[in-house]
Design an enzyme around this catalytic site. Structure first.
Site, PDB file in Angstrom:
ATOM      1  N   LYS A   1      20.170   5.946   3.323  1.00 42.39           N
ATOM      2  CA  LYS A   1      19.261   5.107   2.538  1.00 42.39           C
ATOM      3  C   LYS A   1      19.640   3.635   2.698  1.00 42.39           C
ATOM      4  O   LYS A   1      20.815   3.280   2.734  1.00 42.39           O
ATOM      5  CB  LYS A   1      19.344   5.496   1.064  1.00 42.39           C
ATOM      6  CG  LYS A   1      18.521   4.616   0.147  1.00 42.39           C
ATOM      7  CD  LYS A   1      18.832   4.932  -1.303  1.00 42.39           C
ATOM      8  CE  LYS A   1      18.161   3.920  -2.215  1.00 42.39           C
ATOM      9  NZ  LYS A   1      18.528   4.122  -3.622  1.00 42.39           N
TER      10      LYS A   1
ATOM     11  N   GLY B   1       3.369   8.335  -4.438  1.00 41.63           N
ATOM     12  CA  GLY B   1       1.958   8.561  -4.181  1.00 41.63           C
ATOM     13  C   GLY B   1       1.680   9.696  -3.215  1.00 41.63           C
ATOM     14  O   GLY B   1       2.388   9.866  -2.230  1.00 41.63           O
TER      15      GLY B   1
ATOM     16  N   GLY C   1       8.344   7.201   7.290  1.00 37.10           N
ATOM     17  CA  GLY C   1       7.325   7.321   6.263  1.00 37.10           C
ATOM     18  C   GLY C   1       6.177   6.357   6.510  1.00 37.10           C
ATOM     19  O   GLY C   1       6.356   5.266   7.056  1.00 37.10           O
ATOM     20  N   GLY C   2       4.956   6.776   6.110  1.00 40.03           N
ATOM     21  CA  GLY C   2       3.792   5.912   6.284  1.00 40.03           C
ATOM     22  C   GLY C   2       3.450   5.709   7.745  1.00 40.03           C
ATOM     23  O   GLY C   2       3.411   6.654   8.540  1.00 40.03           O
ATOM     24  N   ASP C   3       3.203   4.451   8.121  1.00 35.29           N
ATOM     25  CA  ASP C   3       2.897   4.092   9.499  1.00 35.29           C
ATOM     26  C   ASP C   3       4.037   3.248  10.053  1.00 35.29           C
ATOM     27  O   ASP C   3       4.534   2.339   9.375  1.00 35.29           O
ATOM     28  CB  ASP C   3       1.592   3.297   9.557  1.00 35.29           C
ATOM     29  CG  ASP C   3       1.229   2.918  10.985  1.00 35.29           C
ATOM     30  OD1 ASP C   3       0.637   3.756  11.682  1.00 35.29           O
ATOM     31  OD2 ASP C   3       1.554   1.785  11.397  1.00 35.29           O
TER      32      ASP C   3
ATOM     33  N   PRO D   1       2.232   9.115   3.837  1.00 37.04           N
ATOM     34  CA  PRO D   1       2.832   8.747   2.548  1.00 37.04           C
ATOM     35  C   PRO D   1       3.601   9.859   1.855  1.00 37.04           C
ATOM     36  O   PRO D   1       4.250   9.598   0.845  1.00 37.04           O
ATOM     37  CB  PRO D   1       1.613   8.335   1.714  1.00 37.04           C
ATOM     38  CG  PRO D   1       0.462   9.050   2.322  1.00 37.04           C
ATOM     39  CD  PRO D   1       0.759   9.148   3.780  1.00 37.04           C
TER      40      PRO D   1
ATOM     41  N   MET E   1       7.585  -1.804  -2.200  1.00 35.43           N
ATOM     42  CA  MET E   1       8.957  -1.901  -2.755  1.00 35.43           C
ATOM     43  C   MET E   1       9.067  -2.915  -3.890  1.00 35.43           C
ATOM     44  O   MET E   1       9.901  -3.816  -3.877  1.00 35.43           O
ATOM     45  CB  MET E   1       9.948  -2.263  -1.637  1.00 35.43           C
ATOM     46  CG  MET E   1      10.000  -1.260  -0.508  1.00 35.43           C
ATOM     47  SD  MET E   1      11.105  -1.743   0.848  1.00 35.43           S
ATOM     48  CE  MET E   1      10.190  -3.115   1.580  1.00 35.43           C
TER      49      MET E   1
ATOM     50  N   ASP F   1      13.951   9.075   8.378  1.00 39.49           N
ATOM     51  CA  ASP F   1      14.257   8.235   7.220  1.00 39.49           C
ATOM     52  C   ASP F   1      14.313   9.089   5.959  1.00 39.49           C
ATOM     53  O   ASP F   1      13.742  10.189   5.908  1.00 39.49           O
ATOM     54  CB  ASP F   1      13.179   7.156   7.041  1.00 39.49           C
ATOM     55  CG  ASP F   1      13.302   6.042   8.062  1.00 39.49           C
ATOM     56  OD1 ASP F   1      14.390   5.885   8.634  1.00 39.49           O
ATOM     57  OD2 ASP F   1      12.303   5.327   8.278  1.00 39.49           O
TER      58      ASP F   1
END
Length: 567
Positions: free
Chosen positions: A381, A525, A415-417, A336, A496, A359
């Site tokens: 983006k 976060g 980002g994230g998973d 994150p 989002m 990204d």
């Protein structure tokens, strides 16, 4: 008859938009007019409107030739007012548009545009709704540097146009030429070098008073007829100390020559004298304190306090991952945002890569861990209505690295998973169909990483025994399919959400969610500048507008949002 118009008169000013970003919301004929005004002012114009709502004039004159940027989407909320979430201003905040022009027909839409703009302190104008406008458009007449504007403060635009025409017809002949010539003379007078020992501040004030007397004494025709030799003569008259400017132009070759010699002689005299004046100033400042002066201590070159804190990477056997002869794309979840949540497997892949395609959601702290010798390719983006095109571009970037640059290990950093709203599954199939081997390194998802970082448990005995994860924007902009509230033993997490917050709240309430159900929005976060905005399902959308919350952010709905809050 009593005047019932409560709109207060505005202050007429000229707004300089050259190089500034202006957002026009809507595609009707009013939008065409607004785009034209902004474009004529040398603004950088963006039109936000679905393609099928663009009027022919707007499409043919501005959008088609590429004179303005077009975002093929409808206005949905405050997030639309940011130009680029990754480009920061001097206060490290994402850059917003400098001005917003709303051209939508529905009053509710205009009200929403005005509220969101004011929350971000962006000047806004909503067509045909004076009470929602921070400024009005005036009926304008232009001739060179001259602009004459007439405003009825929204009370009668057509009357303003008639008054403008009347004023135009009564202006002196060659007004535009006269103003241009005076502007040139004013600049030359104002920037002429100051004599030694004379304050430039007081001198400029006297020069402008002299210019004012000239403007009062000369006719517009005389000012329009000025040539460069007349400008030099006037400068010479001022330099000689004449208190009053000449009342008319005299074409005198001798006088022109004298003025020219006087002007350039004065200019070079001051230029040659300047080093002498500087030397005396330095000596007078240096010698009085010479006996007690000591060299200043040399300060160590310390890093800035706000610099990204270096992360001590343990000694890893990173070289165990080697690039073979067969190309491979590795989908790597970066977590994150906080580098402490980056997995060891992800870190090894980052160091073993020969190209990284990343990204924009990957945090700068994560990107700082990439070795200097590894090239980084940034995926643009994703804008509303163009996410598929950007996704295709990201895939092609990876293929280009393999097929044209002969890269053997391309890391696709996400980002994230990768498999939770990261479109990792689509990418895996894309590369597999083209014969490219794919590996996947899972990442810490925002669902557990972000919620845990702010003290919100995803589940809690007696409050939530399940977690529903949704995205606010599905395929082709579809709204999420929210199930009915049922027993209420659920935590709902929505990715989002910012641009659709009001609609999401209304949608969930319509599906039986209590309007007073605790809700929280978590911005950025796990990062150092993360924020948590808490409220209820009925008022959370208002609170995020007031707080100017931006993406990336998560919406969390359920009793878990407040169960660990200190009473």
């Amino acid at each position: 008859m009593e005047n019932t118009n409560t709109t207060s008169p505005g202050l007429l000013v000229s707004l300089r938009l050259s190089g500034k970003h202006v957002l026009v919301i809507g595609g009707n004929k009013e939008a065409l007019s607004r785009v034209g005004h902004a474009f004529d002012a040398a603004a950088i114009v963006t039109v936000l409107a679905p393609s099928n709502t663009l009027c022919d004039g707007l499409r043919e004159k501005y959008v088609g030739p590429g004179l303005v940027k077009h975002i093929d989407a409808a206005f949905e909320g405050v997030e639309d007012l940011y130009m680029d979430m990754d480009e920061l201003d001097e206060n490290d905040n994402p850059r917003t548009y400098h001005c917003v022009l709303g051209c939508l027909d529905e009053h509710a839409d205009s009200l929403r545009i005005a509220e969101c703009s004011r929350a971000l302190r962006i000047p806004v104008n909503c067509a045909d709704v004076p009470d929602l406008c921070d400024f009005y458009f005036v009926a304008v007449f232009k001739e060179g540097l001259v602009q004459v504007g007439v405003s009825t403060n929204g009370g009668g635009p057509r009357l303003a146009a008639r008054l403008r025409t009347h004023i135009k017809d009564t202006l002196p002949a060659r007004t535009g030429e006269a103003v241009a010539k005076i502007a040139h003379l004013r600049t030359r007078i104002k920037t002429a070098p100051a004599p030694p020992g004379v304050s430039i501040v007081s001198l400029v004030k006297k020069r402008m008073q002299w210019m004012s007397r000239l403007c009062d004494a000369w006719t517009f025709e005389q000012m329009a007829e000025m040539e460069e030799e007349d400008v030099l003569r006037l400068i010479g008259a001022y330099e000689r100390g004449e208190q009053q400017p000449p009342v008319q132009i005299i074409k005198d070759p001798v006088g022109v020559s004298v003025s020219t010699v006087w002007f350039f002689g004065s200019l070079w005299f001051n230029i040659l004298l300047y080093p002498v004046r500087v030397s005396f100033s330095l000596l007078s400042a240096a010698f009085p304190g010479l006996k007690t002066w000591t060299p200043p201590a040399i300060s160590p070159n310390l890093p800035k306090k706000d610099a990204v804190e270096a992360i001590q990477i343990p000694k890893l056997e990173i070289d165990l991952i080697s690039s073979g002869s067969t190309p491979v794309v590795v989908l790597v979840g970066a977590g994150p945002g906080n580098p402490n949540l980056l997995t060891l497997a992800a870190l090894k892949q980052i160091h073993a890569a020969d190209t990284i395609v990343t990204d924009t959601l990957v945090s700068p702290q994560i990107l700082s861990l990439i070795p200097k010798h590894i090239p980084i390719v940034y995926v643009p983006k994703k804008e509303k209505g163009k996410s598929d095109a950007v996704q295709d571009l990201a895939n092609e970037m990876c293929m280009t690295a393999i097929t044209q640059q002969n890269r053997k290990r391309v890391v696709r950093l996400k980002g994230g998973d990768p498999f939770l709203f990261g479109r990792g599954g689509e990418e895996l199939l894309f590369f597999r169909e083209r014969g490219v081997h794919v590996e996947v390194v899972v990442g810490v998802s925002s669902v557990n990483g972000v919620l845990g970082s702010v003290g919100i448990p995803a589940t809690f005995k007696g409050l939530s025994d399940s977690v529903l994860v949704l995205t606010a924007r599905g395929e082709n902009g579809a709204w999420p399919d929210v199930p009915s509230w049922g027993s209420g033993m659920r935590t709902t997490v929505i990715f989002m959400p910012i641009a659709r917050m009001k609609g999401l709240s209304d949608l969930m309430i319509s599906r039986g969610y209590p309007s007073d159900l605790p809700a929280a929005v978590i911005e950025k976060g796990t990062c150092q500048d993360q924020r948590v905005i808490k409220g209820t399902l009925s008022d959370i959308h208002e609170k995020i507008v007031t707080a100017a919350v931006i993406s990336p952010a998560l919406l969390v709905v359920g009793g878990v949002c407040s169960v660990l809050s200190e009473k």
